[in-house]
Design an enzyme around this catalytic site. Structure first.
Site, short mmCIF file in Angstrom:
data_model
loop_
_atom_site.label_atom_id
_atom_site.label_comp_id
_atom_site.label_asym_id
_atom_site.label_seq_id
_atom_site.Cartn_x
_atom_site.Cartn_y
_atom_site.Cartn_z
N HIS A 101 0.20 -1.58 -0.38
CA HIS A 101 -0.14 0.17 -0.20
C HIS A 101 0.72 0.99 0.06
O HIS A 101 0.35 2.44 0.29
CB HIS A 101 -0.57 -0.21 0.98
CG HIS A 101 -1.65 0.81 1.22
ND1 HIS A 101 -2.94 0.57 2.17
CD2 HIS A 101 -2.20 1.76 -0.03
CE1 HIS A 101 -4.70 1.08 1.30
NE2 HIS A 101 -3.79 1.61 0.05
N ASP A 124 -9.29 0.12 4.68
CA ASP A 124 -8.78 -0.79 5.42
C ASP A 124 -8.46 -1.16 6.65
O ASP A 124 -8.95 -0.66 7.45
CB ASP A 124 -7.13 0.59 5.59
CG ASP A 124 -5.65 -0.11 5.10
OD1 ASP A 124 -5.13 -0.86 6.03
OD2 ASP A 124 -4.92 0.28 4.26
N HIS A 126 -6.03 -0.91 8.61
CA HIS A 126 -4.89 0.41 8.93
C HIS A 126 -5.60 1.63 8.84
O HIS A 126 -5.97 1.95 7.23
CB HIS A 126 -3.60 0.15 8.86
CG HIS A 126 -3.35 -1.47 9.31
ND1 HIS A 126 -2.82 -2.47 7.99
CD2 HIS A 126 -2.97 -2.15 10.12
CE1 HIS A 126 -3.14 -3.21 8.60
NE2 HIS A 126 -3.09 -4.03 9.63
N ASP A 128 -3.05 4.30 8.00
CA ASP A 128 -1.39 4.20 7.33
C ASP A 128 -1.27 5.17 6.90
O ASP A 128 -0.63 6.19 5.92
CB ASP A 128 -2.19 3.67 6.02
CG ASP A 128 -2.35 2.03 5.17
OD1 ASP A 128 -2.02 1.59 6.25
OD2 ASP A 128 -2.68 2.20 4.01
N HIS A 141 4.83 1.19 4.12
CA HIS A 141 2.84 0.93 3.48
C HIS A 141 2.36 1.29 4.48
O HIS A 141 0.85 2.03 4.49
CB HIS A 141 2.56 -0.44 3.08
CG HIS A 141 3.06 -1.74 4.27
ND1 HIS A 141 2.61 -2.74 4.40
CD2 HIS A 141 3.18 -1.34 5.65
CE1 HIS A 141 2.12 -3.52 5.57
NE2 HIS A 141 2.74 -2.54 6.32
N ASP A 228 -7.43 -2.04 0.53
CA ASP A 228 -6.23 -2.78 1.50
C ASP A 228 -7.56 -3.81 1.34
O ASP A 228 -8.27 -3.82 1.78
CB ASP A 228 -5.44 -2.15 2.26
CG ASP A 228 -4.45 -2.54 3.10
OD1 ASP A 228 -4.57 -4.43 3.00
OD2 ASP A 228 -3.45 -2.36 3.26
N ASP A 230 -6.75 -6.03 3.26
CA ASP A 230 -6.56 -6.65 5.00
C ASP A 230 -8.01 -5.87 5.46
O ASP A 230 -8.04 -6.73 7.26
CB ASP A 230 -5.29 -6.24 5.48
CG ASP A 230 -4.77 -4.97 6.25
OD1 ASP A 230 -5.59 -3.65 5.85
OD2 ASP A 230 -4.02 -4.30 5.39
N GLU A 273 -2.27 -5.21 -1.56
CA GLU A 273 -1.21 -5.80 -0.25
C GLU A 273 -2.18 -7.76 -0.60
O GLU A 273 -2.15 -7.99 0.48
CB GLU A 273 -2.39 -5.62 0.52
CG GLU A 273 -1.55 -4.25 1.12
CD GLU A 273 0.00 -4.47 1.64
OE1 GLU A 273 0.68 -5.49 2.18
OE2 GLU A 273 0.23 -3.41 1.84
#
Ligand code: DIR
Ligand code: MN
Ligand code: MN
Ligand code: MN
Length: 304
Positions: A101, A124, A126, A128, A141, A228, A230, A273
Protein backbone atom coordinates in the site's frame (compact mmCIF):
# COMPACT_ATOMS: atom_id res chain seq x y z
CA UNK A 1 -15.76 3.42 -21.40
CA UNK A 2 -12.08 2.74 -21.02
CA UNK A 3 -10.04 1.35 -18.12
CA UNK A 4 -6.25 1.20 -17.99
CA UNK A 5 -4.79 -1.37 -15.65
CA UNK A 6 -1.43 -0.83 -13.95
CA UNK A 7 0.22 -3.75 -12.18
CA UNK A 8 3.03 -2.89 -9.78
CA UNK A 9 5.09 -5.83 -8.52
CA UNK A 10 6.37 -3.90 -5.52
CA UNK A 11 6.95 -5.10 -1.95
CA UNK A 12 9.45 -2.50 -0.65
CA UNK A 13 6.94 -0.74 1.60
CA UNK A 14 6.83 -3.72 3.97
CA UNK A 15 9.06 -6.68 4.88
CA UNK A 16 7.18 -9.75 3.55
CA UNK A 17 8.02 -11.20 0.14
CA UNK A 18 5.32 -12.27 -2.29
CA UNK A 19 3.10 -9.18 -2.40
CA UNK A 20 5.06 -8.28 -5.54
CA UNK A 21 3.45 -11.37 -7.14
CA UNK A 22 -0.04 -9.93 -6.61
CA UNK A 23 -0.56 -8.19 -9.95
CA UNK A 24 0.56 -11.15 -12.03
CA UNK A 25 -1.67 -13.50 -10.03
CA UNK A 26 -4.69 -11.23 -10.58
CA UNK A 27 -4.02 -11.03 -14.31
CA UNK A 28 -3.42 -14.79 -14.57
CA UNK A 29 -6.76 -15.36 -12.81
CA UNK A 30 -8.43 -13.71 -15.82
CA UNK A 31 -9.08 -10.22 -14.46
CA UNK A 32 -8.57 -8.41 -17.78
CA UNK A 33 -11.05 -10.65 -19.65
CA UNK A 34 -13.52 -10.30 -16.79
CA UNK A 35 -13.38 -6.52 -17.12
CA UNK A 36 -13.79 -6.71 -20.91
CA UNK A 37 -16.84 -8.91 -20.38
CA UNK A 38 -18.40 -6.06 -18.41
CA UNK A 39 -18.22 -3.96 -21.57
CA UNK A 40 -15.08 -1.97 -20.85
CA UNK A 41 -12.26 -1.27 -23.25
CA UNK A 42 -9.33 -2.66 -21.26
CA UNK A 43 -5.66 -1.76 -21.64
CA UNK A 44 -2.88 -3.29 -19.56
CA UNK A 45 0.38 -1.39 -19.19
CA UNK A 46 3.03 -4.13 -19.13
CA UNK A 47 5.79 -1.54 -19.64
CA UNK A 48 4.97 0.04 -16.28
CA UNK A 49 5.12 -3.40 -14.70
CA UNK A 50 8.60 -4.11 -16.02
CA UNK A 51 9.93 -0.63 -15.30
CA UNK A 52 8.81 -0.81 -11.68
CA UNK A 53 10.59 -4.14 -11.20
CA UNK A 54 13.79 -2.26 -12.02
CA UNK A 55 12.97 0.88 -10.05
CA UNK A 56 12.34 -1.31 -7.00
CA UNK A 57 16.00 -2.30 -6.96
CA UNK A 58 17.98 0.60 -5.47
CA UNK A 59 21.52 0.40 -4.15
CA UNK A 60 22.39 1.75 -0.68
CA UNK A 61 18.74 1.74 0.37
CA UNK A 62 19.14 0.46 3.92
CA UNK A 63 17.20 3.37 5.40
CA UNK A 64 16.88 7.06 6.26
CA UNK A 65 15.95 7.72 9.88
CA UNK A 66 13.37 5.10 10.76
CA UNK A 67 12.24 4.61 7.14
CA UNK A 68 13.03 1.32 5.41
CA UNK A 69 13.82 1.41 1.67
CA UNK A 70 12.96 5.08 1.08
CA UNK A 71 14.82 5.20 -2.25
CA UNK A 72 12.85 2.32 -3.73
CA UNK A 73 9.51 3.53 -2.39
CA UNK A 74 10.15 7.05 -3.67
CA UNK A 75 11.44 6.04 -7.11
CA UNK A 76 8.58 3.62 -7.68
CA UNK A 77 5.92 6.07 -6.56
CA UNK A 78 7.28 8.91 -8.64
CA UNK A 79 6.67 6.66 -11.64
CA UNK A 80 3.27 5.49 -10.34
CA UNK A 81 2.07 9.08 -10.00
CA UNK A 82 3.08 9.86 -13.58
CA UNK A 83 1.38 6.69 -14.90
CA UNK A 84 -1.89 7.37 -13.07
CA UNK A 85 -1.95 11.05 -14.04
CA UNK A 86 -1.42 10.11 -17.70
CA UNK A 87 -4.37 7.71 -17.58
CA UNK A 88 -6.61 10.36 -16.04
CA UNK A 89 -5.52 12.84 -18.71
CA UNK A 90 -6.69 10.35 -21.35
CA UNK A 91 -10.09 10.28 -19.67
CA UNK A 92 -9.82 6.64 -18.68
CA UNK A 93 -10.38 5.00 -15.31
CA UNK A 94 -7.13 3.86 -13.70
CA UNK A 95 -7.08 0.49 -11.93
CA UNK A 96 -3.89 -0.14 -9.96
CA UNK A 97 -3.01 -3.63 -8.77
CA UNK A 98 -0.47 -3.91 -5.95
CA UNK A 99 1.88 -4.53 -4.56
CA UNK A 100 1.95 -3.09 -1.08
CA UNK A 101 0.00 0.00 0.00
CA UNK A 102 2.95 2.38 -0.15
CA UNK A 103 1.78 2.57 -3.79
CA UNK A 104 -1.11 4.73 -2.56
CA UNK A 105 1.35 7.59 -2.30
CA UNK A 106 1.83 7.55 -6.07
CA UNK A 107 -1.68 6.65 -7.15
CA UNK A 108 -3.38 9.40 -5.13
CA UNK A 109 -0.74 11.96 -6.11
CA UNK A 110 -1.43 11.03 -9.75
CA UNK A 111 -5.20 11.38 -9.39
CA UNK A 112 -4.79 14.73 -7.62
CA UNK A 113 -2.79 16.16 -10.54
CA UNK A 114 -5.77 15.76 -12.85
CA UNK A 115 -8.52 16.17 -10.21
CA UNK A 116 -7.34 18.46 -7.38
CA UNK A 117 -10.83 18.32 -5.84
CA UNK A 118 -10.92 14.49 -5.73
CA UNK A 119 -12.03 12.72 -2.56
CA UNK A 120 -10.12 9.71 -1.22
CA UNK A 121 -11.92 6.69 0.26
CA UNK A 122 -9.37 4.48 2.05
CA UNK A 123 -10.66 1.00 2.94
CA UNK A 124 -8.24 -0.74 5.29
CA UNK A 125 -7.73 -2.36 8.69
CA UNK A 126 -5.03 0.29 9.17
CA UNK A 127 -4.91 4.08 8.81
CA UNK A 128 -1.54 4.16 6.98
CA UNK A 129 -1.05 7.69 8.32
CA UNK A 130 2.22 7.26 10.24
CA UNK A 131 4.92 9.79 9.44
CA UNK A 132 8.67 9.14 9.20
CA UNK A 133 8.76 10.49 12.79
CA UNK A 134 5.83 8.53 14.30
CA UNK A 135 6.33 5.14 12.62
CA UNK A 136 7.34 2.31 14.94
CA UNK A 137 7.81 -0.29 12.19
CA UNK A 138 9.63 1.92 9.67
CA UNK A 139 7.50 0.28 6.95
CA UNK A 140 6.42 2.88 4.45
CA UNK A 141 3.17 1.06 3.57
CA UNK A 142 2.06 2.38 6.97
CA UNK A 143 2.81 6.01 5.91
CA UNK A 144 1.43 6.96 2.47
CA UNK A 145 -1.44 9.16 3.72
CA UNK A 146 0.85 11.36 5.82
CA UNK A 147 2.99 12.12 2.77
CA UNK A 148 -0.08 13.05 0.72
CA UNK A 149 -1.21 15.41 3.50
CA UNK A 150 2.27 16.86 3.95
CA UNK A 151 2.43 16.17 7.69
CA UNK A 152 5.46 17.09 9.82
CA UNK A 153 8.43 14.93 8.91
CA UNK A 154 7.32 14.15 5.34
CA UNK A 155 9.07 17.09 3.65
CA UNK A 156 12.25 15.06 3.22
CA UNK A 157 14.38 13.81 0.35
CA UNK A 158 14.02 11.83 -1.80
CA UNK A 159 10.22 12.23 -1.57
CA UNK A 160 10.04 16.05 -1.62
CA UNK A 161 11.78 16.13 -5.00
CA UNK A 162 8.59 14.97 -6.71
CA UNK A 163 5.78 14.77 -4.12
CA UNK A 164 4.03 17.90 -2.87
CA UNK A 165 1.20 17.87 -0.32
CA UNK A 166 -1.93 17.35 -2.41
CA UNK A 167 -4.60 16.13 0.01
CA UNK A 168 -6.62 18.00 2.67
CA UNK A 169 -7.85 16.22 5.80
CA UNK A 170 -11.48 16.79 4.72
CA UNK A 171 -10.82 14.98 1.43
CA UNK A 172 -10.35 11.60 3.18
CA UNK A 173 -12.80 9.04 4.51
CA UNK A 174 -11.65 5.79 6.09
CA UNK A 175 -13.69 2.57 6.31
CA UNK A 176 -12.89 -0.69 8.14
CA UNK A 177 -10.20 0.50 10.55
CA UNK A 178 -9.44 -1.64 13.61
CA UNK A 179 -5.65 -1.56 14.11
CA UNK A 180 -4.58 2.06 14.56
CA UNK A 181 -1.34 3.03 16.33
CA UNK A 182 -1.68 5.47 19.25
CA UNK A 183 0.23 8.18 17.43
CA UNK A 184 -1.98 7.66 14.37
CA UNK A 185 -5.09 8.08 16.55
CA UNK A 186 -3.72 11.41 17.72
CA UNK A 187 -3.12 12.54 14.12
CA UNK A 188 -6.60 11.46 12.99
CA UNK A 189 -8.26 13.29 15.89
CA UNK A 190 -6.18 16.45 15.55
CA UNK A 191 -6.92 16.72 11.85
CA UNK A 192 -10.61 15.82 12.32
CA UNK A 193 -10.44 13.12 9.66
CA UNK A 194 -13.64 11.15 8.99
CA UNK A 195 -13.19 7.56 10.21
CA UNK A 196 -15.66 4.66 10.09
CA UNK A 197 -14.12 1.85 12.12
CA UNK A 198 -15.43 -1.72 12.34
CA UNK A 199 -17.26 -0.52 15.45
CA UNK A 200 -19.29 1.82 13.27
CA UNK A 201 -19.98 -0.94 10.75
CA UNK A 202 -21.21 -3.13 13.64
CA UNK A 203 -23.34 -0.36 15.13
CA UNK A 204 -24.99 1.02 12.02
CA UNK A 205 -24.57 -1.57 9.29
CA UNK A 206 -22.64 -1.09 6.07
CA UNK A 207 -25.63 0.49 4.28
CA UNK A 208 -25.85 3.43 6.65
CA UNK A 209 -22.08 3.73 6.89
CA UNK A 210 -21.89 4.13 3.12
CA UNK A 211 -24.69 6.74 3.16
CA UNK A 212 -22.57 8.73 5.59
CA UNK A 213 -19.36 8.16 3.65
CA UNK A 214 -20.94 9.42 0.43
CA UNK A 215 -22.66 12.32 2.19
CA UNK A 216 -19.26 13.42 3.50
CA UNK A 217 -17.73 13.12 0.04
CA UNK A 218 -20.55 15.05 -1.65
CA UNK A 219 -22.42 14.30 -4.85
CA UNK A 220 -20.27 15.88 -7.51
CA UNK A 221 -16.66 15.03 -6.76
CA UNK A 222 -14.27 12.60 -8.43
CA UNK A 223 -13.54 9.67 -6.12
CA UNK A 224 -10.29 7.75 -5.68
CA UNK A 225 -10.86 4.39 -3.95
CA UNK A 226 -7.84 2.78 -2.30
CA UNK A 227 -8.79 -0.72 -1.14
CA UNK A 228 -6.35 -2.70 1.04
CA UNK A 229 -7.62 -6.30 1.07
CA UNK A 230 -6.66 -6.57 4.75
CA UNK A 231 -9.82 -4.51 5.41
CA UNK A 232 -11.62 -7.80 4.80
CA UNK A 233 -11.71 -10.36 7.58
CA UNK A 234 -8.77 -12.81 7.39
CA UNK A 235 -11.27 -15.66 6.90
CA UNK A 236 -12.39 -13.84 3.72
CA UNK A 237 -9.00 -12.64 2.40
CA UNK A 238 -6.33 -14.67 4.21
CA UNK A 239 -3.32 -14.09 1.94
CA UNK A 240 -2.21 -10.62 2.97
CA UNK A 241 0.80 -9.38 4.92
CA UNK A 242 -0.80 -7.85 8.01
CA UNK A 243 -4.13 -9.61 8.67
CA UNK A 244 -6.26 -8.34 11.58
CA UNK A 245 -9.25 -10.26 12.88
CA UNK A 246 -12.69 -8.66 13.08
CA UNK A 247 -12.79 -7.36 9.50
CA UNK A 248 -15.35 -6.79 6.78
CA UNK A 249 -17.41 -9.70 5.48
CA UNK A 250 -17.29 -10.65 1.80
CA UNK A 251 -20.53 -8.76 1.15
CA UNK A 252 -19.62 -5.70 3.23
CA UNK A 253 -16.41 -5.33 1.22
CA UNK A 254 -18.21 -5.66 -2.08
CA UNK A 255 -21.09 -3.42 -0.98
CA UNK A 256 -18.62 -0.61 -0.26
CA UNK A 257 -17.24 -0.85 -3.77
CA UNK A 258 -20.67 -1.22 -5.40
CA UNK A 259 -22.02 1.83 -3.58
CA UNK A 260 -19.06 3.93 -4.71
CA UNK A 261 -19.34 2.65 -8.29
CA UNK A 262 -23.05 3.60 -8.32
CA UNK A 263 -22.15 7.27 -7.82
CA UNK A 264 -20.62 7.34 -11.30
CA UNK A 265 -17.82 9.49 -9.86
CA UNK A 266 -15.08 6.87 -9.54
CA UNK A 267 -11.89 7.88 -11.39
CA UNK A 268 -9.23 5.67 -9.80
CA UNK A 269 -9.11 2.37 -7.92
CA UNK A 270 -6.28 0.64 -6.06
CA UNK A 271 -6.49 -3.03 -5.07
CA UNK A 272 -3.45 -3.69 -2.89
CA UNK A 273 -1.77 -6.08 -0.45
CA UNK A 274 -2.82 -9.32 -2.19
CA UNK A 275 0.07 -11.67 -1.33
CA UNK A 276 -0.34 -15.04 -3.07
CA UNK A 277 2.78 -16.41 -1.33
CA UNK A 278 1.12 -16.35 2.10
CA UNK A 279 -1.00 -19.15 3.59
CA UNK A 280 -1.91 -22.23 1.53
CA UNK A 281 -2.77 -22.41 -2.14
CA UNK A 282 -6.51 -22.39 -1.61
CA UNK A 283 -6.23 -19.25 0.56
CA UNK A 284 -4.12 -17.54 -2.08
CA UNK A 285 -6.63 -18.44 -4.81
CA UNK A 286 -9.49 -17.18 -2.63
CA UNK A 287 -7.72 -13.87 -1.98
CA UNK A 288 -6.83 -13.41 -5.65
CA UNK A 289 -10.46 -14.18 -6.63
CA UNK A 290 -11.62 -11.45 -4.26
CA UNK A 291 -9.16 -9.00 -5.76
CA UNK A 292 -10.82 -9.77 -9.10
CA UNK A 293 -14.39 -9.50 -7.83
CA UNK A 294 -13.71 -6.20 -6.04
CA UNK A 295 -12.24 -4.85 -9.29
CA UNK A 296 -15.34 -5.97 -11.20
CA UNK A 297 -17.61 -4.36 -8.62
CA UNK A 298 -15.66 -1.11 -9.03
CA UNK A 299 -16.30 -1.29 -12.78
CA UNK A 300 -20.01 -1.63 -12.30
CA UNK A 301 -20.70 -5.34 -11.90
CA UNK A 302 -24.00 -5.74 -10.06
CA UNK A 303 -25.78 -8.76 -8.61
CA UNK A 304 -28.87 -8.29 -10.76
C1 DIR B 1 1.43 -0.17 11.42
C2 DIR B 1 0.81 -1.26 10.58
N1 DIR B 1 0.51 0.90 11.67
C3 DIR B 1 2.69 0.39 10.75
N2 DIR B 1 0.42 -0.80 9.31
C4 DIR B 1 0.04 -1.59 8.29
O1 DIR B 1 3.56 -0.42 10.40
O2 DIR B 1 2.80 1.58 10.57
N3 DIR B 1 -0.44 -1.11 7.21
N4 DIR B 1 0.10 -2.90 8.38
O3 DIR B 1 -0.98 -1.79 6.20
MN1 MN C 1 -3.05 -0.28 3.82
MN1 MN D 1 -3.78 -2.56 5.95
MN1 MN E 1 -20.40 4.37 17.72
Amino acid sequence: ASVEVLGYPFSGGQPRGGVDEGPEALVKAGLLDQLSALGWEVKFNSQAMNDVRELAVQEHDSGIGKMHKPLAVSAVNERVAADVAAIQERGALSLTLGGDHSLGMGTVAGTKRRFPEAALIWVDAHADINTPLTTDSGNLHGCPVSFLLGLEGTDVPPFNVWLQPCLRPEDIVYIGLRDIDDKEKRILRELGIKVFTMHDVDAHGIGRVMERVLAHVGAARPIHLSFDVDALDPTVAPSTGTPVRGGLTFREGHYIVEAIAETGNLVAVDIVEVNPALEDEASAAQTVAIGCSLSRAALGETLF
